[in-house]
Design an enzyme around this catalytic site. Structure first.
Site, PDB file in Angstrom:
ATOM      1  N   SER A   1       0.836  -1.314  -0.070  1.00 23.64           N
ATOM      2  CA  SER A   1       0.047   0.002  -0.030  1.00 23.64           C
ATOM      3  C   SER A   1       0.725   1.326   0.086  1.00 23.64           C
ATOM      4  O   SER A   1       1.953   1.412   0.651  1.00 23.64           O
ATOM      5  CB  SER A   1      -1.022  -0.012   1.403  1.00 23.64           C
ATOM      6  OG  SER A   1      -1.500   1.263   1.576  1.00 23.64           O
TER       7      SER A   1
ATOM      8  N   TYR B   1      -2.816  -0.127   9.927  1.00 22.56           N
ATOM      9  CA  TYR B   1      -2.838  -0.976   8.466  1.00 22.56           C
ATOM     10  C   TYR B   1      -1.373  -0.582   7.794  1.00 22.56           C
ATOM     11  O   TYR B   1      -0.856  -1.769   7.143  1.00 22.56           O
ATOM     12  CB  TYR B   1      -3.978  -0.335   7.482  1.00 22.56           C
ATOM     13  CG  TYR B   1      -3.964  -0.603   6.181  1.00 22.56           C
ATOM     14  CD1 TYR B   1      -4.366  -2.068   5.848  1.00 22.56           C
ATOM     15  CD2 TYR B   1      -3.738   0.208   5.493  1.00 22.56           C
ATOM     16  CE1 TYR B   1      -4.340  -2.455   4.503  1.00 22.56           C
ATOM     17  CE2 TYR B   1      -3.404  -0.093   3.734  1.00 22.56           C
ATOM     18  CZ  TYR B   1      -3.920  -1.451   3.668  1.00 22.56           C
ATOM     19  OH  TYR B   1      -3.875  -1.640   2.406  1.00 22.56           O
TER      20      TYR B   1
END
Length: 335
Positions: A127, A152
């Protein structure tokens, strides 16, 4: 007959599109999903139902955090290529444990399964959030990514480090893909493009962070898929010139690489809202909010390596992408 390709998270947004593209290209696909209720499971079921009529698609409902179930999956199939997209998404922290289970435990199970099965190439989702507090723009794979500002992001950076370790220790070829703000048809309903579209269509207010003075490298899902399918066939090789005392996160002595996949053209959120208003033919009711913890003001992808190595970089304009998404939204929701 060629070996099937494993796509995890196949009922998820990107996984669904990747599986569909591979099927269109003539591949056999085993699609795995655990249907976690992070958002409306009916959307995941609808995506899966769209894939299951294909004769070359084999659905599997498996929790990859279960080591025995993961091992059994790899015993039933002989995978040469694995595309691991399953994860607990979202930079806005609520409960740490789903991130640990889906992004760390499940990822370790996948690494172990790929290692013991002799998988030829593991491609996995990382990501853009791994860049965290980095201030240098555009974000480059060759820059440090040591200060994630969300749970995350920390799990995704951990994935990269674990994959690199397995590449170094066991020779498992692995490629990590840092996705930048993906949107498009069948998208996640917790993402800005979807939430804004739904709220504006229904005449409800939208919450806009920092008065819309936030820039994102919005990347249309078809561009993401093109990058994935090109890179899955590009097996990374170790770089003998790697300096172990100053490792580069993008290329090292192990058969592991990291690539950005982003549009390399940040757009202000205010412009996104205006385009959705135009496509829907109605104005938004706006409520300004502070920038949430875990979010950053701007993202932008340096895609030099992607363009050089596979001859491709995302290019779909935000105007075109929003138009396609809103058309899908109207059709799917009957709006």
């Amino acid at each position: 007959m060629s070996a099937p390709i494993l796509v995890t998270g196949a009922a998820g947004f990107i996984g669904f599109h990747v599986a569909k593209r591979l099927l269109r290209d003539g591949h056999r696909v085993v699609g795995v999903d655990s249907f976690t209720p992070y958002y409306d499971v009916s959307l995941k079921e609808a995506r899966f139902a769209n894939l299951t009529p294909h004769n070359a698609f084999e659905p599997e409902r498996i929790d990859l955090a279960d080591p025995q179930a993961t091992q059994d999956l790899f015993r039933r199939h002989r995978f040469e290529r694995v595309i691991h997209l399953a994860a607990q998404p979202g930079v806005r922290f609520a409960d740490a444990m789903p991130y640990a289970r889906s992004n760390l435990v499940a990822f370790m199970n996948m690494l172990e399964a790929c290692r013991h099965a002799g998988v030829g190439h593991l491609v996995y989702a990382s990501s853009s959030s791994v860049y965290g507090a980095n201030r240098k723009l555009p974000f480059s794979e060759h820059d440090p990514a040591d200060h994630p500002i969300s749970v995350y992001a920390a799990t995704k950076r951990a994935n990269e480090m674990l994959a690199h370790s397995y590449a170094h220790l066991f020779g498992l070829p692995a490629t990590g893909l840092r996705f930048f703000t993906v949107y498009g048809p069948w998208g996640r309903p917790d993402m800005a493009v979807y939430t804004f579209t739904r709220a504006i269509a229904e005449g409800r207010e939208i919450q806009v962070a920092n008065a819309g003075k936030v820039w994102r490298d919005f990347t249309y899902v078809d561009d993401i898929v093109e990058g994935v399918v090109r890179l899955v066939e590009r097996i990374p090789a170790g770089d003998p010139s790697w300096n172990a005392l100053a490792p580069d996160p993008a290329t090292s002595g192990a058969p592991h690489r990291v690539y950005n996949i982003g549009n390399d053209r940040p757009e202000e959120v205010n412009r996104l809202v205006a385009l959705i208003e135009e496509a829907l033919g109605r104005k938004a009711i706006r409520v300004d909010k502070p920038l949430p913890p875990g979010d950053v003001l701007e993202t932008r992808a340096d895609v030099t390596d992607l363009r050089r190595d596979v001859g491709f970089a995302p290019a779909t304009s935000l105007e075109e992408g929003v138009r396609r998404f809103v058309a899908w939204y109207r059709d799917y929701h009957g709006a």
